[in-house]
Design an enzyme around this catalytic site. Structure first.
Site, PDB file in Angstrom:
ATOM      1  N   SER A  30      40.235  31.189  60.695  1.00 53.27           N
ATOM      2  CA  SER A  30      39.284  31.646  61.703  1.00 53.27           C
ATOM      3  C   SER A  30      38.725  30.443  62.468  1.00 53.27           C
ATOM      4  O   SER A  30      39.479  29.699  63.098  1.00 53.27           O
ATOM      5  CB  SER A  30      38.184  32.465  61.038  1.00 53.27           C
ATOM      6  OG  SER A  30      37.399  33.120  61.998  1.00 53.27           O
ATOM      7  N   GLU A  67      43.528  42.289  61.591  1.00 53.81           N
ATOM      8  CA  GLU A  67      42.361  41.412  61.707  1.00 53.81           C
ATOM      9  C   GLU A  67      41.076  42.176  62.024  1.00 53.81           C
ATOM     10  O   GLU A  67      40.019  41.923  61.445  1.00 53.81           O
ATOM     11  CB  GLU A  67      42.580  40.387  62.829  1.00 53.81           C
ATOM     12  CG  GLU A  67      43.770  39.477  62.671  1.00 53.81           C
ATOM     13  CD  GLU A  67      43.458  38.205  61.894  1.00 53.81           C
ATOM     14  OE1 GLU A  67      42.343  38.112  61.338  1.00 53.81           O
ATOM     15  OE2 GLU A  67      44.333  37.331  61.839  1.00 53.81           O
ATOM     16  N   HIS A  69      40.849  40.493  58.670  1.00 53.66           N
ATOM     17  CA  HIS A  69      40.476  39.096  58.874  1.00 53.66           C
ATOM     18  C   HIS A  69      39.818  38.526  57.624  1.00 53.66           C
ATOM     19  O   HIS A  69      38.964  39.153  56.993  1.00 53.66           O
ATOM     20  CB  HIS A  69      39.499  39.025  60.053  1.00 53.66           C
ATOM     21  CG  HIS A  69      39.157  37.643  60.501  1.00 53.66           C
ATOM     22  ND1 HIS A  69      40.054  36.818  61.136  1.00 53.66           N
ATOM     23  CD2 HIS A  69      37.991  36.942  60.416  1.00 53.66           C
ATOM     24  CE1 HIS A  69      39.455  35.676  61.440  1.00 53.66           C
ATOM     25  NE2 HIS A  69      38.213  35.715  61.004  1.00 53.66           N
TER      26      HIS A  69
END
Length: 560
Positions: free
Chosen positions: A230, A370, A472
């Site tokens: 990320s 995600e 995610h």
């Protein structure tokens, strides 16, 4: 004396199973009070700045909270980090150091101390110290965008990875948000020309520390991989484009964090003007005297507070919305590396991959679902129908919404409206950028390997009939071989095998730039002709140009 992990480990190196002998550990006085606690027997090593005391943790040696640079508060605020101040005696390195100043309430390390403006510390996990080892060094940059997170989060504890794969793992804390990315070069002059990249300069300082000290921990300073998930992936993208970082790392991996562009000096300067206005300050130099907690409070108000109120001069030049935007978007009020022409000379991956990283191999990918992470607190989304999806798409995308939905209904005829929404948001936020970077980097000499993370987490999403799926951040614990620590990855069938595959692929790439895993497919190098992509799961498989029609659309879309 050589200290080492005293057990026998079977690991995968370059495609071959290798037995790595270690001596037996003496019995410990007591069991750890929490899973990642550093326990006896303790040991001392000497690094360039002084002696430190570490210990044992989950099969590895652990040294935590080690300063890699000096204080960055007071007169050093908004400047490149100064050298670390040496100490006398033996410094305790059995506990985590302070994370950067940030909004409270997040989940970081177990028994982590309070946030602090002076946060430049790192953690090292290794199989052995002072043994002359030449182990790959894996330097993890934590997620949380550019405003949150810590190198001490328990699911990214490096013990298991170090012990299982004979690597050295390093995780760092660095400045975040306003303290790490407020650009003052136009307001305070050349002395602050790099202020918009202080957080990135901290990472460079950590890499310099590694070059100087990592051999003591059995690591090879000539074989260093920078990687992150990320926001950590975005930081990795920026590091690849920073001249000061070149030669300090030799491989890179980007997990769900593609960052093509940074913040412009104009947007960065406008943000600084809004900060001054929000504080009621006319003299930018007075920012050095404002208590850190007050600066953080202003930052936390976000676009709805003073940072979202454009100054008169900016509003006159830019009618319309004053601020907003996501990770790395060039809008005032956003926090990300600034293209200042010095620390970051140009956008990392626009219009091309950075030439200075042409010989750096890259491993890059994103998770299949995600977007579940970002809508998991909105149960209504998971009950939406096609009309609701269309309305949301028009709100987020505009006039292209109908064409995008029509395409996804064609390519995914069995998908429900929430599934279509998750797929579209995932492509917009992560998938498209990942493909762009892979495409651009594949034009350079060093190899590129692309993946998609497909393992389905069984963590339930509250007040819905959904599970988290391949959302995610659910892959972090698998990369670190920490699948047994409860988190977003869940506890579903095949989890251990998926974690073994992913951790092996990452560590073998760190070792020799070729990702391999026992019992899993050979991973082809990525190019734009075949677009070979490893689908990481309990049983991995290679797919050529997965979701090709959708990929082609996003690459031709003018809004990308």
């Amino acid at each position: 004396m050589v200290y080492s992990i005293r057990r026998r480990t079977l690991l995968q190196i370059g495609g071959a199973a290798v037995a790595v002998p270690h001596l037996w550990l003496p019995a410990r006085a007591e069991a750890p009070a929490w899973p990642t606690q550093t326990v006896e027997p303790f040991l001392e090593v000497e690094i360039a700045s002084g002696k430190i005391r570490g210990g044992h943790s989950r099969g590895a040696l652990a040294f935590k909270g080690i300063p890699y640079a000096g204080p960055v508060s007071g007169k050093n605020r908004f400047k490149a980090p100064p050298p670390v101040t040496p100490w006398t005696g033996v410094r305790d390195a059995t506990r985590l150091g302070s994370p950067a100043l940030q909004a409270p309430g997040g989940t970081y390390g177990e028994h982590e101390p309070a946030y602090s403006e002076d946060c430049l510390v790192l953690n090292v996990w290794t199989p052995a110290v002072k043994d002359g080892g030449k182990r790959p060094v894996m330097v993890y940059l934590h997620g949380g965008g550019f405003t949150a997170g810590s190198g001490g989060q328990n699911i990214q504890d490096g013990s298991h990875l170090a012990a299982t794969y004979d690597v050295v793992v390093v995780a760092i804390n660095h400045r975040l948000g306003l303290f790490g990315y407020l650009y003052l070069g136009e307001l305070l002059g050349p002395e602050y020309a790099q202020s918009g990249n202080c957080g990135q300069l901290d990472i460079v300082a950590a890499l310099q520390w590694i070059k100087q000290n990592i051999a003591t921990f059995g690591g090879d300073p000539g074989n260093v991989m920078v990687f992150g998930e990320s926001g950590g992936g975005a930081k990795t993208c920026a590091v690849m484009a920073m001249p000061a970082a070149q030669g300090l790392f030799h491989k890179a991996a980007v997990q769900s964090g593609p960052m093509l562009r940074g913040i412009s000096k104009e947007s960065g300067t406008e943000t600084a003007r809004r900060v001054l206005a929000g504080l009621g300050i006319s003299d930018p130099a007075k920012l050095l005297d404002v208590p850190g907690e007050k600066l953080l409070a202003l930052q936390m108000q976000g676009p709805k507070g003073p940072l979202g109120t454009a100054t008169a001069a900016y509003a006159a030049r830019h009618p319309g919305p004053a601020s907003g935007g996501g990770l790395g978007q060039d809008v005032p009020g956003n926090w990300a590396p600034v293209v200042d022409g010095v620390a970051l000379p140009a956008d990392p991956f626009d219009p091309a991959a950075p030439a200075i990283a042409a010989n750096v191999p890259l491993l890059i990918g994103n998770a299949r679902d995600e977007a579940t992470f970002f809508v998991r607190d909105n149960p209504a989304f998971f009950k939406s129908d096609e009309a609701g999806l269309t309305a949301l798409a028009h709100q987020q995308i505009g006039s292209a919404a109908d064409a995008i939905i029509a395409l996804y209904k064609k390519t995914r005829p069995q998908a429900t409206a929430p599934e279509l929404g998750i797929a579209i948001m995932t492509a917009m936020s992560f998938g498209n950028g990942t493909v762009k970077i892979a495409d651009l980097k594949s034009q350079q000499p060093a190899p590129v390997y692309r993946y998609r993370y497909d393992y389905q987490s069984n963590v339930p999403i509250k007040d819905t009939d959904w599970i988290f799926r391949a959302g995610h951040a659910s892959d972090i614990s698998l990369v670190f071989y920490n699948y047994e620590i409860r988190d977003l990855q869940g506890q579903g069938p095949g989890l251990a095998q998926a974690s073994a595959a992913m951790s092996s692929y990452f560590t073998s790439f760190a070792r020799n730039a070729v990702p391999t895993a026992v019992g899993q497919p050979q991973w082809p190098r990525y190019d734009t002709a075949r677009r070979a992509t490893m689908l990481i799961n309990t049983e991995c498989q290679v797919a050529d140009d997965p979701d090709s029609e959708e990929r082609a659309f996003w690459q031709s879309w003018k809004g990308a």
